[in-house]
Design a protein around this motif. Structure first.
Motif, PDB file in Angstrom:
ATOM      1  N   THR A  13      -1.026 -17.244  41.068  1.00  0.00           N
ATOM      2  CA  THR A  13      -1.710 -18.408  40.504  1.00  0.00           C
ATOM      3  C   THR A  13      -0.709 -19.351  39.847  1.00  0.00           C
ATOM      4  O   THR A  13      -0.964 -20.534  39.712  1.00  0.00           O
ATOM      5  CB  THR A  13      -2.767 -17.987  39.465  1.00  0.00           C
ATOM      6  N   ARG A  14       0.439 -18.845  39.462  1.00  0.00           N
ATOM      7  CA  ARG A  14       1.494 -19.678  38.865  1.00  0.00           C
ATOM      8  C   ARG A  14       2.170 -20.560  39.908  1.00  0.00           C
ATOM      9  O   ARG A  14       2.866 -21.498  39.565  1.00  0.00           O
ATOM     10  CB  ARG A  14       2.555 -18.810  38.197  1.00  0.00           C
ATOM     11  N   SER A  15       1.986 -20.265  41.174  1.00  0.00           N
ATOM     12  CA  SER A  15       2.632 -21.021  42.241  1.00  0.00           C
ATOM     13  C   SER A  15       1.838 -22.255  42.661  1.00  0.00           C
ATOM     14  O   SER A  15       2.368 -23.113  43.348  1.00  0.00           O
ATOM     15  CB  SER A  15       2.819 -20.135  43.471  1.00  0.00           C
ATOM     16  N   SER A  16       0.587 -22.350  42.273  1.00  0.00           N
ATOM     17  CA  SER A  16      -0.280 -23.417  42.781  1.00  0.00           C
ATOM     18  C   SER A  16       0.188 -24.812  42.407  1.00  0.00           C
ATOM     19  O   SER A  16      -0.022 -25.750  43.158  1.00  0.00           O
ATOM     20  CB  SER A  16      -1.710 -23.200  42.318  1.00  0.00           C
ATOM     21  N   GLY A  17       0.852 -24.990  41.287  1.00  0.00           N
ATOM     22  CA  GLY A  17       1.299 -26.315  40.862  1.00  0.00           C
ATOM     23  C   GLY A  17       2.628 -26.730  41.455  1.00  0.00           C
ATOM     24  O   GLY A  17       2.985 -27.899  41.411  1.00  0.00           O
ATOM     25  N   ASN A  18       3.378 -25.820  42.030  1.00  0.00           N
ATOM     26  CA  ASN A  18       4.685 -26.143  42.567  1.00  0.00           C
ATOM     27  C   ASN A  18       4.879 -25.434  43.909  1.00  0.00           C
ATOM     28  O   ASN A  18       5.272 -24.280  43.942  1.00  0.00           O
ATOM     29  CB  ASN A  18       5.784 -25.730  41.587  1.00  0.00           C
ATOM     30  N   PRO A  19       4.639 -26.141  45.011  1.00  0.00           N
ATOM     31  CA  PRO A  19       4.723 -25.491  46.323  1.00  0.00           C
ATOM     32  C   PRO A  19       6.135 -25.033  46.690  1.00  0.00           C
ATOM     33  O   PRO A  19       6.306 -24.292  47.638  1.00  0.00           O
ATOM     34  CB  PRO A  19       4.225 -26.563  47.289  1.00  0.00           C
ATOM     35  N   GLN A  20       7.141 -25.443  45.956  1.00  0.00           N
ATOM     36  CA  GLN A  20       8.510 -25.015  46.244  1.00  0.00           C
ATOM     37  C   GLN A  20       8.828 -23.659  45.621  1.00  0.00           C
ATOM     38  O   GLN A  20       9.872 -23.091  45.885  1.00  0.00           O
ATOM     39  CB  GLN A  20       9.507 -26.063  45.744  1.00  0.00           C
ATOM     40  N   GLN A  21       7.949 -23.142  44.773  1.00  0.00           N
ATOM     41  CA  GLN A  21       8.189 -21.863  44.107  1.00  0.00           C
ATOM     42  C   GLN A  21       6.966 -20.963  44.269  1.00  0.00           C
ATOM     43  O   GLN A  21       6.261 -20.681  43.313  1.00  0.00           O
ATOM     44  CB  GLN A  21       8.487 -22.093  42.621  1.00  0.00           C
ATOM     45  N   CYS A  22       6.741 -20.516  45.487  1.00  0.00           N
ATOM     46  CA  CYS A  22       5.548 -19.729  45.782  1.00  0.00           C
ATOM     47  C   CYS A  22       5.898 -18.272  46.080  1.00  0.00           C
ATOM     48  O   CYS A  22       6.814 -17.995  46.848  1.00  0.00           O
ATOM     49  CB  CYS A  22       4.810 -20.305  46.986  1.00  0.00           C
ATOM     50  N   VAL A  23       5.152 -17.380  45.476  1.00  0.00           N
ATOM     51  CA  VAL A  23       5.331 -15.955  45.735  1.00  0.00           C
ATOM     52  C   VAL A  23       3.983 -15.349  46.080  1.00  0.00           C
ATOM     53  O   VAL A  23       2.957 -15.779  45.578  1.00  0.00           O
ATOM     54  CB  VAL A  23       5.850 -15.190  44.505  1.00  0.00           C
ATOM     55  N   GLU A  24       4.019 -14.325  46.936  1.00  0.00           N
ATOM     56  CA  GLU A  24       2.817 -13.587  47.282  1.00  0.00           C
ATOM     57  C   GLU A  24       3.085 -12.105  47.071  1.00  0.00           C
ATOM     58  O   GLU A  24       4.217 -11.641  47.228  1.00  0.00           O
ATOM     59  CB  GLU A  24       2.445 -13.803  48.748  1.00  0.00           C
ATOM     60  N   VAL A  25       2.018 -11.393  46.731  1.00  0.00           N
ATOM     61  CA  VAL A  25       2.104  -9.949  46.558  1.00  0.00           C
ATOM     62  C   VAL A  25       1.139  -9.313  47.545  1.00  0.00           C
ATOM     63  O   VAL A  25      -0.011  -9.733  47.661  1.00  0.00           O
ATOM     64  CB  VAL A  25       1.738  -9.529  45.113  1.00  0.00           C
ATOM     65  N   GLY A  26       1.643  -8.321  48.265  1.00  0.00           N
ATOM     66  CA  GLY A  26       0.831  -7.591  49.235  1.00  0.00           C
ATOM     67  C   GLY A  26       0.794  -6.111  48.896  1.00  0.00           C
ATOM     68  O   GLY A  26       1.604  -5.620  48.110  1.00  0.00           O
ATOM     69  N   ALA A  27      -0.153  -5.406  49.502  1.00  0.00           N
ATOM     70  CA  ALA A  27      -0.337  -3.981  49.206  1.00  0.00           C
ATOM     71  C   ALA A  27      -0.083  -3.135  50.443  1.00  0.00           C
ATOM     72  O   ALA A  27      -0.348  -3.549  51.567  1.00  0.00           O
ATOM     73  CB  ALA A  27      -1.760  -3.744  48.706  1.00  0.00           C
ATOM     74  N   ALA A  28       0.453  -1.952  50.196  1.00  0.00           N
ATOM     75  CA  ALA A  28       0.610  -0.905  51.205  1.00  0.00           C
ATOM     76  C   ALA A  28       0.331   0.405  50.474  1.00  0.00           C
ATOM     77  O   ALA A  28       0.362   0.441  49.237  1.00  0.00           O
ATOM     78  CB  ALA A  28       2.021  -0.910  51.793  1.00  0.00           C
ATOM     79  N   PRO A  29       0.048   1.475  51.183  1.00  0.00           N
ATOM     80  CA  PRO A  29      -0.221   2.738  50.500  1.00  0.00           C
ATOM     81  C   PRO A  29       0.934   3.147  49.568  1.00  0.00           C
ATOM     82  O   PRO A  29       2.066   3.324  50.004  1.00  0.00           O
ATOM     83  CB  PRO A  29      -0.373   3.740  51.649  1.00  0.00           C
ATOM     84  N   GLY A  30       0.651   3.193  48.281  1.00  0.00           N
ATOM     85  CA  GLY A  30       1.638   3.610  47.286  1.00  0.00           C
ATOM     86  C   GLY A  30       2.714   2.597  46.985  1.00  0.00           C
ATOM     87  O   GLY A  30       3.695   2.911  46.308  1.00  0.00           O
ATOM     88  N   ALA A  31       2.564   1.354  47.472  1.00  0.00           N
ATOM     89  CA  ALA A  31       3.620   0.359  47.278  1.00  0.00           C
ATOM     90  C   ALA A  31       3.036  -1.040  47.122  1.00  0.00           C
ATOM     91  O   ALA A  31       1.879  -1.286  47.453  1.00  0.00           O
ATOM     92  CB  ALA A  31       4.578   0.381  48.455  1.00  0.00           C
ATOM     93  N   ARG A  32       3.874  -1.930  46.616  1.00  0.00           N
ATOM     94  CA  ARG A  32       3.560  -3.353  46.547  1.00  0.00           C
ATOM     95  C   ARG A  32       4.749  -4.100  47.122  1.00  0.00           C
ATOM     96  O   ARG A  32       5.896  -3.684  46.966  1.00  0.00           O
ATOM     97  CB  ARG A  32       3.315  -3.821  45.101  1.00  0.00           C
ATOM     98  N   GLY A  33       4.469  -5.225  47.791  1.00  0.00           N
ATOM     99  CA  GLY A  33       5.526  -6.036  48.373  1.00  0.00           C
ATOM    100  C   GLY A  33       5.455  -7.450  47.829  1.00  0.00           C
ATOM    101  O   GLY A  33       4.376  -7.944  47.512  1.00  0.00           O
ATOM    102  N   VAL A  34       6.594  -8.085  47.716  1.00  0.00           N
ATOM    103  CA  VAL A  34       6.678  -9.466  47.240  1.00  0.00           C
ATOM    104  C   VAL A  34       7.414 -10.266  48.314  1.00  0.00           C
ATOM    105  O   VAL A  34       8.445  -9.830  48.830  1.00  0.00           O
ATOM    106  CB  VAL A  34       7.442  -9.549  45.901  1.00  0.00           C
ATOM    107  N   ARG A  35       6.860 -11.433  48.642  1.00  0.00           N
ATOM    108  CA  ARG A  35       7.500 -12.291  49.648  1.00  0.00           C
ATOM    109  C   ARG A  35       7.366 -13.760  49.261  1.00  0.00           C
ATOM    110  O   ARG A  35       6.556 -14.127  48.400  1.00  0.00           O
ATOM    111  CB  ARG A  35       6.919 -12.051  51.031  1.00  0.00           C
TER     112      ARG A  35
END
Length: 67
Positions: A13-35
């Motif tokens: 939600t912190r990325s919505s105001g600045n499209p040049q600084q966007c991060v996403e978090v995804g889920a996998a079994p027992g893990a989290r990913g950031v891209r």
């Protein structure tokens, strides 16, 4: 862990105001990913155990990484 193992990506939600600084978090079994959301599926994924990611979020919420 293979990047394709992560699903259910959510943009910060912190990325919505600045499209040049966007991060996403995804889920996998027992893990989290950031891209980088600008690159989408082509982005490298930083993988963390669920415990390590929870500890990181706790530090963020506590203000540990403020500039």
């Amino acid at each position: 862990m293979n990047a394709s193992a992560f699903t259910n990506w959510h943009k910060s939600t912190r990325s919505s105001g600045n499209p040049q600084q966007c991060v996403e978090v995804g889920a996998a079994p027992g893990a989290r990913g950031v891209r980088d959301s600008k690159l989408g599926e082509a982005s490298p994924v930083l993988a963390f155990s669920r415990d390590a990611f929870a500890a990181f979020l706790g530090q963020v919420k506590a203000g540990r990484f403020r500039r």
